[in-house]
Design an enzyme around this catalytic site. Structure first.
Site, short mmCIF file in Angstrom:
data_model
loop_
_atom_site.label_atom_id
_atom_site.label_comp_id
_atom_site.label_asym_id
_atom_site.label_seq_id
_atom_site.Cartn_x
_atom_site.Cartn_y
_atom_site.Cartn_z
N CYS A 1 -47.32 69.60 38.11
CA CYS A 1 -47.99 68.40 38.61
C CYS A 1 -47.85 68.39 40.12
O CYS A 1 -46.91 68.98 40.67
CB CYS A 1 -47.35 67.16 37.99
SG CYS A 1 -48.10 65.59 38.51
N TYR B 1 -47.38 56.53 39.66
CA TYR B 1 -47.70 56.12 38.29
C TYR B 1 -46.75 55.06 37.73
O TYR B 1 -47.04 54.48 36.69
CB TYR B 1 -47.71 57.34 37.36
CG TYR B 1 -48.86 58.27 37.65
CD1 TYR B 1 -50.08 58.11 37.01
CD2 TYR B 1 -48.73 59.28 38.59
CE1 TYR B 1 -51.15 58.95 37.29
CE2 TYR B 1 -49.79 60.12 38.87
CZ TYR B 1 -51.00 59.95 38.23
OH TYR B 1 -52.06 60.77 38.52
N HIS C 1 -45.36 62.01 35.45
CA HIS C 1 -45.94 60.69 35.71
C HIS C 1 -44.98 59.55 35.36
O HIS C 1 -45.42 58.43 35.10
CB HIS C 1 -47.28 60.53 35.00
CG HIS C 1 -48.36 61.39 35.59
ND1 HIS C 1 -49.67 61.34 35.18
CD2 HIS C 1 -48.32 62.33 36.58
CE1 HIS C 1 -50.38 62.21 35.88
NE2 HIS C 1 -49.57 62.82 36.73
N ASN D 1 -53.47 67.44 31.85
CA ASN D 1 -52.83 66.18 31.49
C ASN D 1 -53.07 65.82 30.02
O ASN D 1 -54.09 66.19 29.45
CB ASN D 1 -53.36 65.06 32.38
CG ASN D 1 -52.74 65.07 33.74
OD1 ASN D 1 -51.54 65.27 33.89
ND2 ASN D 1 -53.55 64.84 34.77
N ARG E 1 -62.96 60.38 29.52
CA ARG E 1 -62.00 59.75 30.43
C ARG E 1 -62.35 58.29 30.65
O ARG E 1 -61.47 57.43 30.71
CB ARG E 1 -61.99 60.49 31.77
CG ARG E 1 -61.09 59.83 32.81
CD ARG E 1 -61.13 60.57 34.13
NE ARG E 1 -60.25 59.94 35.12
CZ ARG E 1 -59.91 60.49 36.27
NH1 ARG E 1 -60.38 61.68 36.60
NH2 ARG E 1 -59.12 59.85 37.11
#
Length: 421
Positions: free
Chosen positions: A165, A242, A195, A145, A90
């Site tokens: 989500c 987002y 998102h 995700n 990540r």
């Protein structure tokens, strides 16, 4: 019923258990199996989860295992919440795009593509094994995700899957609080993709209260979702958090270059949480869990599983589902994130008002990118990666797409079999 959680060693998991322990739904679950290859983490989370349930007087019990087959056998629903490569990968997603002046984020842009490439093959392998062991009727709820791409991959392979989500339920709870309304009274016209969504109406007992929210609470909401107040009023929407990566891209890149990566922050929070979970005296959800993110994840997941498995009447949930004509400017097989009626037969999107061009164009562009991203994840190949990046609105230039593709493949080589040694 039995519920299985793949990636059960996640520090997110006690949120789900707390949702069950608090009896926030009529979900009749008596066994929860946490599946994770990391024995230290899953045992810590499992022991704490049992203490949560016991303290709440809930009869369900938690088991842990490293065996997917053992864990999903007999399950009515399987939740998948994975992070392939962990926080280390990540961190790469959040930083490598900066070299090209692009936003670094784990679910969108170049970082989101990197995560999709690592994740889709793993999730599909898990889903195939789930279907073989638990049967064709077992529901897969995907919280992994990038949710839209992963859910589309599952549906393309014929799995009984739905994506989830927490963005919509978080905003719904926020709106209810600001309006002094009951949570169940608030319905959203939530439009877009995972998102990449906007709240175009906030219905309370059928009346649109969005104008009131924007007139009286726009400053709070603007800070909450990082959007300019006057823009929200002009557009008559509340965007998801987002959207700042699209509408405020350059500002976000500048900010990210000076801030500590979120992956590092989360790593510290996870270490702290695991220490708390190991304390036998702790029997309630710790405050530190709020720092981990995923607010209302438990409520959304528990309520969705209830709708899918209870055999009761259809319930309304915001989920990731096939477009199936909902947006006439997208292919039917696209995966969108919209309010849907959900029951034992699965989710069915609720018809929406026509989508304004200022939103439809971005939705269509990102949908095209997601199609190319899934092609790259399934078939592999550096050029497919570059093509997907070129199609993404947050990249969209030859030189950047090529440079980002080369870097992405290089730093993720261990997760991409087609990339070679």
């Amino acid at each position: 019923m039995k519920l299985a959680v793949v990636g059960g060693g996640s520090t997110y998991t006690p949120e789900l258990i707390d949702g069950i322990a608090g009896r926030r739904s009529t979900l009749d679950v008596d066994e929860i199996v946490l599946i994770d290859p990391d024995a230290y983490r899953v045992e810590a989370v499992g022991d704490f989860s049992n203490r949560l349930l016991s303290h709440a007087g809930h009869p369900a019990r938690v088991r842990t295992t490293s065996s997917l087959e053992e864990g999903v056998d007999g399950a009515s629903a399987v939740l998948i919440q994975l992070r392939v490569g962990g926080q280390r990968a990540r961190r790469g997603d959040e930083t490598f795009p900066h070299a090209c002046g692009c936003v670094g984020q784990e679910t969108t842009g170049a970082g989101g593509l990197a995560k999709a490439l690592r994740t889709v093959p793993v999730v599909l392998d898990i889903a195939d094994r789930v279907r073989k062991i638990a049967g064709d009727d077992t529901w897969i709820v995907n919280f992994t995700n990038p949710v839209g791409i992963v859910t589309r991959a599952l549906l393309n392979e014929g799995h009984r899957a739905v994506g989830l989500c927490n963005v919509a339920i978080h905003l719904q709870r926020t709106f209810a609080h600001l309006l002094g309304a009951g949570v169940d009274e608030v319905k959203l016209v939530h439009t877009g993709l995972n998102h990449l969504s906007w709240e175009r109406k906030v219905l309370v007992n059928g009346e649109d209260r969005l104008p009131e929210l924007l007139a009286e609470h726009a400053e709070f909401l603007g800070e909450h979702v990082t959007a300019p107040v006057e823009w929200m009023r002009r557009m008559n929407v509340v965007p998801s958090y987002y959207l700042k990566y699209y509408y405020g891209h350059d500002e976000q890149v500048t900010k990210q270059r000076t801030e500590r990566p979120r992956a590092d922050v989360v790593s510290d929070v996870e270490e702290e949480l695991l220490k708390v979970y190991l304390d036998p005296e702790v029997v309630t959800k710790p405050e530190q869990l709020e720092k981990r993110g995923g607010a209302y994840y438990s409520e959304a997941a528990v309520q969705l599983v209830h709708a899918l498995t209870s055999g009761g009447p259809a319930e309304e949930h915001v989920v990731n589902v096939r477009n199936a004509g909902t947006f006439d400017f997208l292919p039917d097989d696209a995966v969108i994130e919209v309010p849907s009626l959900v029951d034992g037969d699965g989710p069915r999107p609720i018809a929406q008002p026509p989508v304004e061009q200022r939103f439809a164009g971005l939705i269509a562009g990102v949908t095209a990118y997601e199609h190319l991203a899934l092609e790259a994840a399934i078939k592999g190949g550096r050029d497919r990666v570059a093509d997907a990046l070129l199609a993404h609105p947050l990249v969209g230039q030859y030189t950047k797409a090529d440079q980002l593709a080369d870097t992405l493949v290089r730093i993720n080589r261990e997760f991409l079999p087609w990339a070679g040694a």
